[in-house]
Structure formats: C-alpha cells, structure tokens
Scaffold this active site. Structure first.
Site, mmCIF file in Angstrom:
data_model
loop_
_atom_site.group_PDB
_atom_site.id
_atom_site.type_symbol
_atom_site.label_atom_id
_atom_site.label_comp_id
_atom_site.label_asym_id
_atom_site.label_seq_id
_atom_site.Cartn_x
_atom_site.Cartn_y
_atom_site.Cartn_z
ATOM 1 C CG PHE A 62 -1.952 1.098 1.170
ATOM 2 C CD1 PHE A 62 -3.061 0.970 0.353
ATOM 3 C CD2 PHE A 62 -1.802 2.261 1.909
ATOM 4 C CE1 PHE A 62 -4.009 1.984 0.277
ATOM 5 C CE2 PHE A 62 -2.744 3.281 1.838
ATOM 6 C CZ PHE A 62 -3.849 3.144 1.025
ATOM 7 C CG ASP A 119 0.559 -2.257 7.127
ATOM 8 O OD1 ASP A 119 -0.543 -2.527 7.617
ATOM 9 O OD2 ASP A 119 0.758 -1.239 6.437
ATOM 10 C CE1 TYR A 155 -8.851 2.834 7.114
ATOM 11 C CE2 TYR A 155 -7.779 4.104 8.862
ATOM 12 C CZ TYR A 155 -7.772 3.579 7.577
ATOM 13 O OH TYR A 155 -6.690 3.799 6.757
ATOM 14 C CE LYS A 156 -7.719 -0.869 5.074
ATOM 15 N NZ LYS A 156 -7.058 0.355 5.569
ATOM 16 N NE ARG A 207 -9.484 -3.141 -2.034
ATOM 17 C CZ ARG A 207 -9.011 -2.600 -0.923
ATOM 18 N NH1 ARG A 207 -7.888 -3.045 -0.387
ATOM 19 N NH2 ARG A 207 -9.648 -1.605 -0.325
#
Length: 415
Positions: free
Chosen positions: A128, A200, A225-226, A374
C-alpha cells in the site's frame, strides 16, 4: 468438481452460523450488501453509546475533570491492551495512537535506532503506497539509508535480506491481491540476518487470528477503521515486543511520550515501555468510539471468525467463476483459503465501471487501479446469503451490459 450450492443450502449455512448473532450489533442499511469492510468497517451500535456518553456527560458536564475522572489520559494503553488480545500481544505491548502512516514513520526510525550499523530498509514494491511513502520520508532524514523493494530489486523479499539490512517493512496481507504472508517464516528469515521486522496488520487485525509473539515479531502497525470497525479516521495502533522496550528511540518526542508528562520539564526523557511511541495529545472522542467498536470483540472466537472468513471467500470465488466467468472476470488473489486474507480480488478490463454499477445496485465493494475489483468479507456481519446476492447482481450487470452506462465511466475524486 464441487457442486455449485443452491440458495436453499446457502440459507441453511446462515441458519447454522455460530457468528450469525453478531450481525445484530451493527448498523447495516436496508437494501445494501456491504463488501467493503476491508476499507471501512460498518458502524457497531456500541459506538454510539460510547460517543453519546463521552460527549454529553464526560465532556459537556465533566469538562477538564474527565481527563482523570473518565480515564481519558489512559485510553491509549487501555485500548492497546484490548486490541492486543486480537493480534497476539501481551499487555503493555500495544498502544493506540495517531495514524498508520505516522506509526510506520516512528517504527522504522525505532528499528534503525536499534541497528545503527546498518543502512537498508526493505519493503514491497506492491505495498500500500503509504508504507513506501513513509519509508522514503524516513530515508530522507537518515543520510546513507537506502530502500530495496521486492518486485523491483529482486523478485522475492527474502532475496533482499542480508547483513546490511536494518529493518524489513512488510504487509501481512497485500491490500490489492489479498495474499497472506507467512509471518513466522519471514520473521525467522529476517532475524537470521540480524535485522528487525515491522509488520503492517491493516488487512488482518480483526479479520483473522494474528500471533505476533508466537511469530517472534519485533514491531507492528495497523489501522482500526477496517475490520475493527472503529470509524472513519479512527486512531491506529503500534506494537513493540517487550524485549525491545527501552532500547529504541523514535523521533516524534511529544509530551505524551515523556516519562513525566506533567512535570513540564524542558528536556525530553522518553517514557519507559510502549508509551514511548506516543507523541501528542490524542483524539478522545475517536478513542471512545473505538472503545465501543472493540467491546464487540469481547466474546468473539477468532478461530470461528477465520473459518467463516475462508468459507465466505471460497463461496464467492466459486459462484463468481461459475456464474460470471464467461464475461471476462479473472481471479487475482490466491485460490487457497489459507493463503488469502478476508478479501477476494477479481480483475476485468472495465472493473471501474462494473464496480460503480454494483454500488448503484446496493452491492458495495471497491476498485483499485488499474483494473481490480476488491470485495471484503467481514465475518461478524456478512452472511452467506450476502455472497449469493452479490454474485446475482454482478452476473446481471455483466450479462445485460448495464456497466456500459456512461455515468459509470465518470471518475470521482475518491476512487
């Protein structure tokens, strides 16, 4: 060949799902099949209770007294311990604070401070982007430090690790392909070369069991937040194994990381333990929202979570390939469930337009350039019938060519 399940068998799986009751703890809009929890999790109902109390009672009535009376100052550690259980950390090894990008910056500097005779950061070329941006920012402040990238300087990350490497920054799950790394094996490889590793966990924390200490990991960062459902912009977290506490230095020496923050001395003295990763004053309302989100996890069996995650993603792959394969969609994530995170990626030359058409029909996934759709599967609130519904809508959009509507070709600022 495995038989394609029918709707009745899928509904039977929902009825037998031991995590089915967890769905009631979330707010999910009517008519929406939400498959984007790998980007932003749905809102837990407990969050609104925490926010209401924090704002209307603790802030409005308690005012500044609530720093002590409501325990605001200790929230970063309290929530760190609560979250740490989900990632295989011991109490006192995780702190909730700042953003993932900021914590990457701090962790890389910390690792370099522990390996002063080494000058190489290793990362993934397919990472990312913020991971790479922050690595570049760290290197820019450290004369002589260079970056090696998997996929650029060598095909495999293992081939980049030698005695010149100080730290390896690596994603547990790739954000685009969903591929899952073997944490224990790669950590052992890094340690054999005398280097440190920063994991990560943005796409694994809350999606599956993680065992940082079991893998002998050094440090880790991640967002909340995921899959942890802490809300947009929720504070991130950083982990450091106890053996490294009091050894590392990080450059953001703010007052919350001071050993005696209320002594108001002029010189900086780093706090012992994980608190030295703190910097400035933290967003209390966001932390209280996260508390409500993490409370949901108190009774969750992470092994059941992982089992359902694999079943949901396998079902989605099976149905998409059977029902939509003739329309040019191609699997872009590992087929084997144990090598995949809780997401599925498919490519198509018109992925962007197809995803916009899906979203308009209430099936929310997301698009990643150049051509990837996704779909994230959060086992706490996504069911097997949701998978069926999503595939039926996808097939209809592909079969009818509905994605060719000119509206879906218009790119928004956030895509």
């Amino acid at each position: 060949m495995t038989a394609i399940p029918d709707l009745a068998s899928i509904e039977a799986r929902d009825a037998a799902d031991p995590l089915r009751h967890m769905r009631d703890r979330f707010v999910l809009p009517e008519g929406v099949t939400y498959l984007d929890g790998n980007s932003l999790g749905a809102a837990p109902k407990d969050v609104f209770i925490e926010l209401d109390k924090a704002a209307k009672e603790e802030w409005a009535e308690g005012l500044i007294r609530s720093w002590n009376k409501a325990g605001w100052f200790d929230l970063t550690l309290e929530l760190g311990n609560k979250l740490g259980r989900l990632i295989g950390a011991e109490p006192g090894e995780t702190v909730v604070c700042d953003t993932t990008s900021t914590n990457i910056y701090k962790a890389l500097h910390a690792a370099l401070s522990m390996r002063p005779d080494r000058s190489v950061i290793v990362a993934e070329g397919s990472s990312f982007p913020t991971d790479l941006y922050m690595a570049e920012g760290v290197a820019a402040t450290r004369p002589g430090v260079t970056i090696r990238l998997e996929g650029v300087d060598a095909e495999n990350i293992e081939d980049l690790i030698d005695e010149s490497v100080a730290v390896v920054l690596v994603n547990h799950v790739n954000y685009k392909s969903g591929e899952l790394r073997d944490m224990a094996a790669l950590t052992a490889k890094v340690h054999a070369a005398g280097a440190l590793v920063v994991w990560d966990l943005c796409h694994t924390a809350g999606a599956m069991p993680v065992d940082l200490n079991g893998a002998n990991a050094d440090m880790a960062v991640g967002c909340t937040y995921k899959y942890l459902n802490g809300g947009p912009g929720a504070p991130a977290f950083v982990f450091a194994a106890t053996r490294h506490h009091d050894q590392f230095q990080q450059p953001l020496s703010g007052w919350w990381g001071h050993a005696k923050p209320f002594a108001f001395t002029q010189g900086y003295e780093a706090s012992p333990g994980i608190r030295r990763f703190l910097c400035g004053t933290q967003p209390i309302l966001s932390l209280r929202a996260l508390k409500g989100a993490l409370d949901v996890w108190d009774d969750v069996d992470l092994d059941l979570l992982r089992k359902k995650s694999i079943e949901l993603t396998e079902l989605f792959i099976q149905l998409v390939e059977a029902r939509c394969g003739e329309y040019g969609v191609k699997l872009e994530c590992p087929r084997e469930g144990t090598r995949r995170g809780s997401q599925v990626s498919f490519s198509h030359e018109n992925s962007y337009e197809i995803m916009q058409a899906l979203i308009e029909r209430g099936v929310i996934g997301d698009f990643r350039a150049p051509n990837v759709m996704r779909f994230g599967f959060t086992p706490l609130y996504v069911g097997y019938r949701d998978v069926w519904n999503a595939v039926e809508v996808l097939r209809d959009i592909l079969a009818t060519g509905a994605w060719q509507d000119k509206r879906f070709a218009v790119r928004s600022a956030v895509t």
